[in-house]
Design a protein around this motif. Structure first.
Motif, mmCIF file in Angstrom:
data_model
loop_
_atom_site.group_PDB
_atom_site.id
_atom_site.type_symbol
_atom_site.label_atom_id
_atom_site.label_comp_id
_atom_site.label_asym_id
_atom_site.label_seq_id
_atom_site.Cartn_x
_atom_site.Cartn_y
_atom_site.Cartn_z
ATOM 1 N N GLY A 168 10.477 7.955 66.240
ATOM 2 C CA GLY A 168 10.584 9.408 66.156
ATOM 3 C C GLY A 168 9.725 10.001 65.073
ATOM 4 O O GLY A 168 10.035 11.076 64.546
ATOM 5 N N TYR A 169 8.622 9.350 64.749
ATOM 6 C CA TYR A 169 7.750 9.852 63.680
ATOM 7 C C TYR A 169 6.313 9.400 63.919
ATOM 8 O O TYR A 169 6.055 8.395 64.582
ATOM 9 N N THR A 170 5.406 10.188 63.399
ATOM 10 C CA THR A 170 3.985 9.849 63.427
ATOM 11 C C THR A 170 3.345 10.337 62.142
ATOM 12 O O THR A 170 3.968 11.073 61.362
ATOM 13 N N SER A 171 2.109 9.936 61.907
ATOM 14 C CA SER A 171 1.417 10.259 60.661
ATOM 15 C C SER A 171 -0.022 10.665 60.942
ATOM 16 O O SER A 171 -0.537 10.442 62.049
ATOM 17 N N PRO A 172 -0.712 11.248 59.954
ATOM 18 C CA PRO A 172 -2.136 11.547 60.143
ATOM 19 C C PRO A 172 -2.962 10.310 60.500
ATOM 20 O O PRO A 172 -3.892 10.386 61.307
ATOM 21 N N THR A 173 -2.621 9.170 59.909
ATOM 22 C CA THR A 173 -3.330 7.936 60.245
ATOM 23 C C THR A 173 -3.163 7.595 61.714
ATOM 24 O O THR A 173 -4.124 7.242 62.413
ATOM 25 N N TYR A 193 -2.891 17.268 55.721
ATOM 26 C CA TYR A 193 -1.724 17.186 56.581
ATOM 27 C C TYR A 193 -0.615 16.346 55.944
ATOM 28 O O TYR A 193 -0.876 15.426 55.167
ATOM 29 N N TYR A 194 0.616 16.672 56.328
ATOM 30 C CA TYR A 194 1.781 15.951 55.818
ATOM 31 C C TYR A 194 1.824 14.539 56.406
ATOM 32 O O TYR A 194 1.236 14.257 57.446
ATOM 33 N N ASN A 195 2.567 13.688 55.720
ATOM 34 C CA ASN A 195 2.580 12.287 56.127
ATOM 35 C C ASN A 195 3.408 12.009 57.368
ATOM 36 O O ASN A 195 3.142 11.047 58.080
ATOM 37 N N TRP A 196 4.426 12.821 57.640
ATOM 38 C CA TRP A 196 5.306 12.489 58.754
ATOM 39 C C TRP A 196 5.626 13.727 59.585
ATOM 40 O O TRP A 196 6.078 14.746 59.060
ATOM 41 N N TYR A 197 5.379 13.597 60.878
ATOM 42 C CA TYR A 197 5.691 14.637 61.858
ATOM 43 C C TYR A 197 6.518 14.023 62.981
ATOM 44 O O TYR A 197 6.445 12.820 63.244
ATOM 45 N N ASP A 198 7.264 14.881 63.673
ATOM 46 C CA ASP A 198 7.953 14.471 64.890
ATOM 47 C C ASP A 198 6.943 14.550 66.035
ATOM 48 O O ASP A 198 6.426 15.631 66.325
ATOM 49 N N PRO A 199 6.617 13.433 66.689
ATOM 50 C CA PRO A 199 5.599 13.476 67.740
ATOM 51 C C PRO A 199 6.009 14.275 68.974
ATOM 52 O O PRO A 199 5.169 14.641 69.790
ATOM 53 N N ASP A 249 7.456 17.357 68.968
ATOM 54 C CA ASP A 249 7.200 18.791 68.831
ATOM 55 C C ASP A 249 6.276 19.145 67.670
ATOM 56 O O ASP A 249 5.954 20.314 67.458
ATOM 57 N N GLY A 250 5.848 18.158 66.896
ATOM 58 C CA GLY A 250 4.921 18.412 65.804
ATOM 59 C C GLY A 250 5.549 18.982 64.552
ATOM 60 O O GLY A 250 4.821 19.370 63.626
ATOM 61 N N SER A 251 6.858 19.016 64.453
ATOM 62 C CA SER A 251 7.500 19.553 63.256
ATOM 63 C C SER A 251 7.398 18.557 62.102
ATOM 64 O O SER A 251 7.388 17.339 62.305
ATOM 65 N N VAL A 252 7.316 19.083 60.882
ATOM 66 C CA VAL A 252 7.284 18.235 59.688
ATOM 67 C C VAL A 252 8.662 17.637 59.472
ATOM 68 O O VAL A 252 9.675 18.351 59.518
ATOM 69 N N LEU A 253 8.727 16.327 59.251
ATOM 70 C CA LEU A 253 10.016 15.665 59.061
ATOM 71 C C LEU A 253 10.546 15.896 57.653
ATOM 72 O O LEU A 253 9.826 15.718 56.667
ATOM 73 N N THR A 254 11.782 16.278 57.560
ATOM 74 C CA THR A 254 12.481 16.376 56.279
ATOM 75 C C THR A 254 13.688 15.448 56.245
ATOM 76 O O THR A 254 14.305 15.272 55.206
ATOM 77 N N ASN A 259 17.969 9.673 55.909
ATOM 78 C CA ASN A 259 17.600 9.913 54.518
ATOM 79 C C ASN A 259 16.668 11.113 54.396
ATOM 80 O O ASN A 259 15.901 11.421 55.312
ATOM 81 N N THR A 260 16.709 11.756 53.226
ATOM 82 C CA THR A 260 15.863 12.916 52.978
ATOM 83 C C THR A 260 14.407 12.496 52.849
ATOM 84 O O THR A 260 14.086 11.484 52.217
ATOM 85 N N VAL A 261 13.532 13.258 53.451
ATOM 86 C CA VAL A 261 12.088 13.052 53.331
ATOM 87 C C VAL A 261 11.511 14.227 52.551
ATOM 88 O O VAL A 261 11.714 15.386 52.914
ATOM 89 N N TYR A 262 10.813 13.929 51.464
ATOM 90 C CA TYR A 262 10.115 14.960 50.706
ATOM 91 C C TYR A 262 8.694 15.036 51.255
ATOM 92 O O TYR A 262 7.909 14.093 51.071
ATOM 93 N N PRO A 263 8.352 16.099 51.957
ATOM 94 C CA PRO A 263 7.034 16.160 52.603
ATOM 95 C C PRO A 263 5.894 15.892 51.631
ATOM 96 O O PRO A 263 5.762 16.542 50.593
ATOM 97 N N PHE A 264 5.075 14.913 51.982
ATOM 98 C CA PHE A 264 4.034 14.354 51.117
ATOM 99 C C PHE A 264 2.709 14.415 51.844
ATOM 100 O O PHE A 264 2.664 14.317 53.081
ATOM 101 N N LEU A 265 1.615 14.552 51.107
ATOM 102 C CA LEU A 265 0.281 14.631 51.695
ATOM 103 C C LEU A 265 -0.594 13.557 51.043
ATOM 104 O O LEU A 265 -0.996 13.674 49.884
ATOM 105 N N SER A 266 -0.864 12.498 51.772
ATOM 106 C CA SER A 266 -1.510 11.293 51.261
ATOM 107 C C SER A 266 -3.024 11.361 51.392
ATOM 108 O O SER A 266 -3.554 11.741 52.441
ATOM 109 N N SER A 267 -3.727 10.944 50.336
ATOM 110 C CA SER A 267 -5.193 10.897 50.411
ATOM 111 C C SER A 267 -5.656 9.835 51.394
ATOM 112 O O SER A 267 -6.615 10.043 52.150
#
Length: 520
Positions: free
Chosen positions: A77-82, A128-134, A136-141, A148-156
């Protein structure tokens, strides 16, 4: 340090995989011929099937993983920019190899770009944030697996791989070039660059690991209206160099930043916690002092990564022709890295198979696999399920530890695919034996990891690992399609001269005559 058990000649014969015609029978030579290419193309077809199964048909966003049966209900239930970037370059490779048509590739990529353009992201940096719901594209929190709580993070690092995928689209799909560029040109990798961050050598100017746009719970450093990680990337042979390449090529990071990272940590007792005492020399590039350090493992000299895995060392090479552009540095180090991985799996640990990189754990979950002796971290990534440790000691500062007793070795097939440009025969042989001797191959190609002594298999697919396989096969069978699409004239003009002038402390022709194919 353990003694070199196998003579150099034996290692050479292992690495050539029969590529020297005068010394090898026809069956051995076929590993690099048409039969080998047919086998590789079959792997590509099945691997692409897993990418399709992981992709949400409504958003075009690929999930992070899927169960081995490729059932839609088995998608994470998650995807990333990578992951998103990996799907883009995998589609380009699939089209180039004739697995899908050009219209299908274009439609799939266009759908993903449409969704990507709508995703919430950090507008000032374009990241872009590290984790989205594939779905609907919403940012995962909230993490879908455990709440568990996800603090939206943006990875280099992750945004670097997304940008790599966008560049491949720009170069390979002219009809979508404008759409990809509209996203790519807003991405400023200079936002991650901290000119005050320094290495153990006192050299300043490094990339941060990433940032949060709201205060996180852990360590952070507030700057430019966001909260950056306390860590910065200070090692050369790691995957963050992709973000550095992109920033330099775009004029967002100073060119000399390429030399700011460390080839090894200093060879002094203050840093005797690293895996071994490096050997090297001091030099200067573009006014930046550089210690050209290297490690030696079983007679092979190389510049180490942090954990001793193939991903850190070789993934950027899928896009940037590092060995060809920098024959005295990456052109020496990539073959040496592959040689040492093969030596570990085949001779030192005696698994009979090789290729170690972070992937699924056959016992469940995810784990960083590698060759401990090849990483700077003395508690580096193990190659076996037991976590066996290699301790060469640090001459004059730390005694060597006991010789490791390797147990249930965990081989990760994507790591072998990354070695195709440097050891095609051994790669083809390794993969064929993995497929024949274990229940390691499913409807989406090779499962993610195999414990070769117990026969335990991690029967799932990770989209990043599958995308690395597709990228490697696209280059191998498709005339370097990924590299050719990624590299623009401006990129080559700005990056090639920088990396070309360096000489690593890796002997010339240490393994290149045995591993090279003459086209680097």
């Amino acid at each position: 340090m353990r003694r070199l058990l196998a003579p150099l000649l034996a290692l050479t014969l292992t690495l050539t995989g029969g590529s020297v015609a005068a010394a090898a029978p026809a069956a051995e030579r076929s590993r690099s011929g048409p039969a080998a290419d047919r086998a590789l193309l079959g792997y590509a077809r099945d691997t692409w099937r897993s990418m399709v199964a992981m992709t949400d048909p409504h958003t075009g966003l690929v999930a992070d993983s899927i169960t081995g049966d490729l059932a839609a209900g088995g998608r994470s239930g998650y995807t990333s920019p990578t992951n998103i970037g990996g799907y883009l370059w995998a589609a380009v490779a699939a089209q180039r190899l004739g697995i899908i048509s050009r219209p299908e590739a274009r439609a799939r990529i266009a759908q993903t770009l449409d969704t990507l353009a709508r995703l919430k992201h950090h507008t000032p940096s374009g990241m872009y944030y590290n984790w989205y719901d594939p779905r609907d594209g919403s940012v995962l929190t909230v993490w879908p697996d455990d709440g568990n709580t996800v603090y939206p993070f943006l990875s280099s690092v992750d945004n670097g791989w997304l940008a790599a995928g966008l560049r491949v689209v720009e170069g390979a799909v002219p009809e979508l070039r404008g759409q990809a560029d509209a996203i790519l040109r807003t991405m400023n990798f200079g936002f991650y660059y901290n000119p005050a961050a320094s290495t153990a050598y006192g050299v300043k100017g490094l990339l941060a690991g990433g940032f949060w746009d709201a205060a996180p719970s852990g360590c952070s450093q507030q700057r430019d209206g966001v909260w950056f990680t306390c860590n910065h990337y200070d090692i050369t042979v790691t995957e963050p160099r992709m973000a550095t390449y992109l920033g330099i090529a775009a004029g967002q990071i100073p060119p000399e930043a390429y030399y700011h990272t460390m080839r090894t940590l200093p060879p002094t007792c203050d840093y005797s916690w690293q895996e071994m005492r490096p050997v090297g020399f001091d030099t200067t590039y573009q006014g930046v002092p550089v210690f050209e350090g290297a490690y030696r493992y079983r007679g092979i000299q190389f510049v180490p990564s942090w954990g001793g895995d193939m991903f850190e060392a070789l993934m950027p090479d899928l896009f940037v022709p590092e060995a060809r552009w920098a024959p005295n540095s990456w052109g020496r180090n990539h073959p040496a890295t592959v040689a040492a991985q093969i030596e570990h799996g085949m001779n030192d640990a005696g698994y009979g198979y090789w290729g170690f990189s972070p992937a699924s754990d056959p016992a469940g979950g995810y784990r960083a696999w590698g060759v401990d002796a090849m990483g700077m971290d003395t508690d580096g990534y193990p190659s076996d399920a037991e976590g066996s440790k290699y301790d060469a000691g640090f001459d004059g500062c730390r005694p060597a530890g006991p010789a490791p007793t390797y147990g249930d070795g965990v081989v990760t097939p994507h790591a072998a695919f990354l070695a195709l440009p440097y050891a095609k025969g051994p790669v083809v042989d390794d993969l064929a034996r993995l497929k024949a001797n274990f229940d390691s191959y499913g409807p989406g190609g090779f499962y993610d990891a195999v414990a070769v002594r117990s026969g335990t298999v991690a029967k799932r697919y990770l989209s990043l690992d599958q995308a690395m396989i597709m990228g490697a096969l696209g280059n191998e069978l498709g005339n370097d399609v990924i590299r050719r699409a990624f590299v623009s004239p401006q990129f080559e003009h700005r990056i090639r001269p920088i990396i070309a002038r360096e000489t690593f402390n890796v002997p010339a022709n240490q393994f290149l005559p045995q591993l090279g194919r003459g086209d680097l």
